[in-house]
Design a protein around this motif. Structure first.
Motif, PDB file in Angstrom:
ATOM      1  N   PRO A  66      43.540  51.844  32.122  1.00  0.00           N
ATOM      2  CA  PRO A  66      43.853  52.017  33.543  1.00  0.00           C
ATOM      3  C   PRO A  66      43.766  50.754  34.390  1.00  0.00           C
ATOM      4  CG  PRO A  66      41.612  52.702  33.153  1.00  0.00           C
ATOM      5  CD  PRO A  66      42.193  52.337  31.800  1.00  0.00           C
ATOM      6  N   THR A  67      43.222  49.676  33.854  1.00  0.00           N
ATOM      7  CA  THR A  67      42.996  48.470  34.634  1.00  0.00           C
ATOM      8  C   THR A  67      44.159  47.491  34.456  1.00  0.00           C
ATOM      9  OG1 THR A  67      40.621  48.758  34.343  1.00  0.00           O
ATOM     10  CG2 THR A  67      41.371  46.576  35.052  1.00  0.00           C
ATOM     11  N   THR A  68      44.764  47.105  35.579  1.00  0.00           N
ATOM     12  CA  THR A  68      45.847  46.126  35.559  1.00  0.00           C
ATOM     13  C   THR A  68      45.343  44.836  36.185  1.00  0.00           C
ATOM     14  OG1 THR A  68      47.524  47.860  35.761  1.00  0.00           O
ATOM     15  CG2 THR A  68      48.209  45.620  36.324  1.00  0.00           C
ATOM     16  N   VAL A  69      45.576  43.742  35.493  1.00  0.00           N
ATOM     17  CA  VAL A  69      45.147  42.431  35.964  1.00  0.00           C
ATOM     18  C   VAL A  69      46.356  41.502  35.945  1.00  0.00           C
ATOM     19  CG1 VAL A  69      43.510  40.531  35.647  1.00  0.00           C
ATOM     20  CG2 VAL A  69      42.890  42.849  34.883  1.00  0.00           C
ATOM     21  N   PHE A  70      46.558  40.778  37.052  1.00  0.00           N
ATOM     22  CA  PHE A  70      47.609  39.775  37.118  1.00  0.00           C
ATOM     23  C   PHE A  70      46.944  38.417  36.938  1.00  0.00           C
ATOM     24  CE2 PHE A  70      49.286  43.441  39.285  1.00  0.00           C
ATOM     25  CZ  PHE A  70      50.549  43.540  38.726  1.00  0.00           C
ATOM     26  N   VAL A  71      47.468  37.641  36.005  1.00  0.00           N
ATOM     27  CA  VAL A  71      46.864  36.355  35.671  1.00  0.00           C
ATOM     28  C   VAL A  71      47.868  35.251  35.959  1.00  0.00           C
ATOM     29  CG1 VAL A  71      45.763  34.977  33.865  1.00  0.00           C
ATOM     30  CG2 VAL A  71      45.523  37.483  33.838  1.00  0.00           C
ATOM     31  N   GLU A  72      47.467  34.326  36.837  1.00  0.00           N
ATOM     32  CA  GLU A  72      48.276  33.155  37.153  1.00  0.00           C
ATOM     33  C   GLU A  72      47.811  32.031  36.248  1.00  0.00           C
ATOM     34  OE1 GLU A  72      47.287  32.587  41.237  1.00  0.00           O
ATOM     35  OE2 GLU A  72      48.378  34.366  41.881  1.00  0.00           O
ATOM     36  N   ILE A  73      48.758  31.403  35.560  1.00  0.00           N
ATOM     37  CA  ILE A  73      48.411  30.345  34.612  1.00  0.00           C
ATOM     38  C   ILE A  73      49.172  29.070  34.950  1.00  0.00           C
ATOM     39  CG2 ILE A  73      48.542  29.613  32.196  1.00  0.00           C
ATOM     40  CD1 ILE A  73      48.060  32.505  31.398  1.00  0.00           C
ATOM     41  N   SER A  74      48.425  27.982  35.023  1.00  0.00           N
ATOM     42  CA  SER A  74      49.015  26.651  35.184  1.00  0.00           C
ATOM     43  C   SER A  74      48.826  25.893  33.883  1.00  0.00           C
ATOM     44  CB  SER A  74      48.323  25.900  36.319  1.00  0.00           C
ATOM     45  OG  SER A  74      48.529  26.569  37.539  1.00  0.00           O
ATOM     46  N   VAL A 113      46.952  44.646  30.741  1.00  0.00           N
ATOM     47  CA  VAL A 113      46.254  45.924  30.880  1.00  0.00           C
ATOM     48  C   VAL A 113      44.964  45.890  30.073  1.00  0.00           C
ATOM     49  CG1 VAL A 113      48.260  47.364  31.392  1.00  0.00           C
ATOM     50  CG2 VAL A 113      47.617  46.973  29.019  1.00  0.00           C
ATOM     51  N   ALA A 114      43.956  46.590  30.603  1.00  0.00           N
ATOM     52  CA  ALA A 114      42.651  46.615  29.948  1.00  0.00           C
ATOM     53  C   ALA A 114      41.975  47.955  30.228  1.00  0.00           C
ATOM     54  CB  ALA A 114      41.785  45.474  30.473  1.00  0.00           C
ATOM     55  N   ARG A 115      40.927  48.235  29.465  1.00  0.00           N
ATOM     56  CA  ARG A 115      40.151  49.458  29.691  1.00  0.00           C
ATOM     57  C   ARG A 115      39.342  49.359  30.983  1.00  0.00           C
ATOM     58  NH1 ARG A 115      40.061  48.816  24.215  1.00  0.00           N
ATOM     59  NH2 ARG A 115      38.121  47.653  24.168  1.00  0.00           N
ATOM     60  N   ASP A 116      38.755  48.182  31.203  1.00  0.00           N
ATOM     61  CA  ASP A 116      37.903  47.947  32.377  1.00  0.00           C
ATOM     62  C   ASP A 116      37.653  46.448  32.482  1.00  0.00           C
ATOM     63  OD1 ASP A 116      35.977  47.394  30.362  1.00  0.00           O
ATOM     64  OD2 ASP A 116      35.186  49.431  30.460  1.00  0.00           O
ATOM     65  N   SER A 117      36.782  46.037  33.384  1.00  0.00           N
ATOM     66  CA  SER A 117      36.544  44.606  33.581  1.00  0.00           C
ATOM     67  C   SER A 117      35.898  43.963  32.360  1.00  0.00           C
ATOM     68  CB  SER A 117      35.700  44.355  34.829  1.00  0.00           C
ATOM     69  OG  SER A 117      34.451  45.003  34.719  1.00  0.00           O
ATOM     70  N   GLU A 118      35.039  44.694  31.663  1.00  0.00           N
ATOM     71  CA  GLU A 118      34.435  44.142  30.447  1.00  0.00           C
ATOM     72  C   GLU A 118      35.478  43.920  29.363  1.00  0.00           C
ATOM     73  OE1 GLU A 118      31.035  46.338  29.039  1.00  0.00           O
ATOM     74  OE2 GLU A 118      30.187  46.440  31.070  1.00  0.00           O
ATOM     75  N   PHE A 120      38.640  43.353  29.917  1.00  0.00           N
ATOM     76  CA  PHE A 120      39.433  42.199  30.328  1.00  0.00           C
ATOM     77  C   PHE A 120      38.689  40.898  30.023  1.00  0.00           C
ATOM     78  CE2 PHE A 120      40.643  38.835  33.257  1.00  0.00           C
ATOM     79  CZ  PHE A 120      41.959  38.674  32.857  1.00  0.00           C
ATOM     80  N   ALA A 121      37.381  40.878  30.241  1.00  0.00           N
ATOM     81  CA  ALA A 121      36.601  39.667  29.927  1.00  0.00           C
ATOM     82  C   ALA A 121      36.749  39.313  28.454  1.00  0.00           C
ATOM     83  CB  ALA A 121      35.131  39.871  30.291  1.00  0.00           C
ATOM     84  N   SER A 122      36.772  40.322  27.609  1.00  0.00           N
ATOM     85  CA  SER A 122      36.968  40.096  26.174  1.00  0.00           C
ATOM     86  C   SER A 122      38.375  39.573  25.876  1.00  0.00           C
ATOM     87  CB  SER A 122      36.710  41.393  25.407  1.00  0.00           C
ATOM     88  OG  SER A 122      36.982  41.235  24.056  1.00  0.00           O
ATOM     89  N   ILE A 123      39.384  40.156  26.503  1.00  0.00           N
ATOM     90  CA  ILE A 123      40.770  39.695  26.337  1.00  0.00           C
ATOM     91  C   ILE A 123      40.885  38.245  26.810  1.00  0.00           C
ATOM     92  CG2 ILE A 123      43.139  40.006  27.174  1.00  0.00           C
ATOM     93  CD1 ILE A 123      42.388  43.067  27.424  1.00  0.00           C
ATOM     94  N   HIS A 124      40.247  37.951  27.909  1.00  0.00           N
ATOM     95  CA  HIS A 124      40.256  36.586  28.457  1.00  0.00           C
ATOM     96  C   HIS A 124      39.648  35.608  27.462  1.00  0.00           C
ATOM     97  CE1 HIS A 124      39.006  33.178  30.928  1.00  0.00           C
ATOM     98  NE2 HIS A 124      39.924  33.552  31.801  1.00  0.00           N
ATOM     99  N   ARG A 125      38.483  35.957  26.938  1.00  0.00           N
ATOM    100  CA  ARG A 125      37.768  35.077  26.004  1.00  0.00           C
ATOM    101  C   ARG A 125      38.517  34.913  24.684  1.00  0.00           C
ATOM    102  NH1 ARG A 125      33.509  37.631  27.231  1.00  0.00           N
ATOM    103  NH2 ARG A 125      33.479  38.989  25.426  1.00  0.00           N
ATOM    104  N   ARG A 126      38.978  36.044  24.114  1.00  0.00           N
ATOM    105  CA  ARG A 126      39.605  36.018  22.792  1.00  0.00           C
ATOM    106  C   ARG A 126      41.019  35.472  22.799  1.00  0.00           C
ATOM    107  NH1 ARG A 126      40.626  41.042  20.964  1.00  0.00           N
ATOM    108  NH2 ARG A 126      40.054  41.966  22.936  1.00  0.00           N
ATOM    109  N   GLN A 138      43.830  32.006  36.766  1.00  0.00           N
ATOM    110  CA  GLN A 138      43.254  32.738  37.889  1.00  0.00           C
ATOM    111  C   GLN A 138      43.657  34.199  37.748  1.00  0.00           C
ATOM    112  OE1 GLN A 138      43.345  31.024  41.802  1.00  0.00           O
ATOM    113  NE2 GLN A 138      43.746  33.017  42.724  1.00  0.00           N
ATOM    114  N   SER A 139      42.666  35.084  37.724  1.00  0.00           N
ATOM    115  CA  SER A 139      42.911  36.500  37.499  1.00  0.00           C
ATOM    116  C   SER A 139      42.671  37.298  38.772  1.00  0.00           C
ATOM    117  CB  SER A 139      41.983  37.024  36.402  1.00  0.00           C
ATOM    118  OG  SER A 139      42.152  36.279  35.225  1.00  0.00           O
ATOM    119  N   SER A 140      43.541  38.285  39.010  1.00  0.00           N
ATOM    120  CA  SER A 140      43.400  39.192  40.152  1.00  0.00           C
ATOM    121  C   SER A 140      43.532  40.623  39.649  1.00  0.00           C
ATOM    122  CB  SER A 140      44.484  38.922  41.197  1.00  0.00           C
ATOM    123  OG  SER A 140      44.399  37.596  41.678  1.00  0.00           O
TER     124      SER A 140
END
Length: 154
Positions: A66-74, A113-118, A120-126, A138-140
């Motif tokens: 249910p969690t949608t995150v928009f990530v801006e990447i430079s 998309v992610a299950r929750d903020s945790e 997403f943190a895992s998706i970000h790290r991995r 930058q994530s929103s």
């Protein structure tokens, strides 16, 4: 490449974008057109690429995303090899639904998309933090979806 679309084709496209399960007979009743003519036009729209695919839209809440995150990447560089390496790598991340090359303040915009903020943190790290050529992320988090459609205006 633009395809010639007349008003009947546009009406067919509007119908199938709302419900791709409609049969040619059902469409023909709604369009006041014969079923065979509807079928022929659908086949032509598919053959010309106006209709790319027929898919099922899965409810992200029901499947636990249910969690949608928009990530801006430079990126650190705009060299072709850097762009190509980034695009190849990001396309392999299953949690990334969309990736757009942008103009403006950042190079790419991702819809994740992610299950929750945790999660997403895992998706970000991995995945995201390991993408080649990334200088800044930058994530929103989306708080609410105000409107959402897959239907193009035709």
């Amino acid at each position: 490449m633009a395809v010639q679309i007349d008003e009947t084709d546009a009406r067919i496209l509007r119908l199938v974008q709302k419900d791709a399960r409609l049969t040619s007979a059902q469409m023909s009743q709604r369009l006041n057109l014969s079923a065979s003519a509807c079928h022929r036009r659908l086949q032509r729209l598919e053959a010309t690429g106006a209709i790319e695919a027929t898919v099922a839209l899965v409810n992200p809440r029901v499947v636990g995303r249910p969690t949608t995150v928009f990530v801006e990447i430079s990126l650190a560089s705009q060299a072709d090899d850097v762009l190509d390496a980034f695009e190849t790598a990001v396309a392999r991340i299953p949690d990334v639904l969309e990736c757009h090359l942008m103009t403006g303040a950042y190079d790419y915009l991702l819809k994740v998309v992610a299950r929750d903020s945790e999660d997403f943190a895992s998706i970000h790290r991995r995945h995201l933090a390991r993408l080649p050529g990334v200088a800044k992320l930058q994530s929103s988090f989306a708080l609410k979806t105000v409107c959402k459609t897959t239907a193009l205006p035709v």
